[in-house]
Design a protein around this motif. Sequence first.
Motif: not given
Length: 216
Positions: A88-93, A106-119, A121-122, A125-127
């Motif tokens: 799992h990684v954050g936006q600053e990682d 392997k599973l990849l999780g990403v922290s997102a705080h809004n729609v832009e970051e979510a899009k 991250a996906i 390659g975020a799962d």
Amino acid sequence: MKLKEQLELYFVMGSVNCDRDPREVLTEALEGGVTMFQFREKGEPCLEGEAKLELAKDLQKICQQFSVPFIVNDDVELALLLNADGVHVGQEDDDIEEVRRRIGTKLLGVSAHNVEEAKRAIALGADYLGVGPMFLTTTKADIRKVEGPNVLKKIRTAGITIPLVGIGGIKLNNASEVIQAGADGIAVISAISRVPGTARKMSNLLRARHDPEFVE
Ligand code: TZP
């Protein structure tokens, strides 16, 4: 089990978040019904080097006993060394694309705080996404502005269908709000790590939601 189900009750923890042996804390949480675990050895005074590795190995072994995925926060080297189930990684990682390349399937999780970051991250390659902070928390020092569960609604309204978990300040009394806003699960640190018995209560609450026959 599908990823959305595995994310239902996601326990995130490192030694700094525990008042007793993290192995004991994790075992109790898994017995209580935690469905996914993230080893997040961050904050002061966290373990490093050999001590971090030893704790990670012990916690991974405990997860394996419960057939629950073991995810490593922001340490691709460690995840690869232990053959963890994901990172799992954050936006600053680390760079998300680079992490995806290094960990393969392997599973990849990403922290997102809004729609832009979510899009973004996906696209990289975020799962699944960790969205927060949902509520005020003192567990993480450098949190972004609290947007509340509404940000989950915005992400769903934008057409994003991948698994989402809410994180930040989630307790028994506000967990349902997060699920109702569109999350598949809740990611929790202190409510579980510091309060024995909470994992079971949260697990019962989540189960009752899709199983009306369920009684504790
Ligand atoms: N990311 C956003 S808030 C947070 C993280 C890691 C801390 C969550 O901790 P708690 O104790 O569940 O509020």
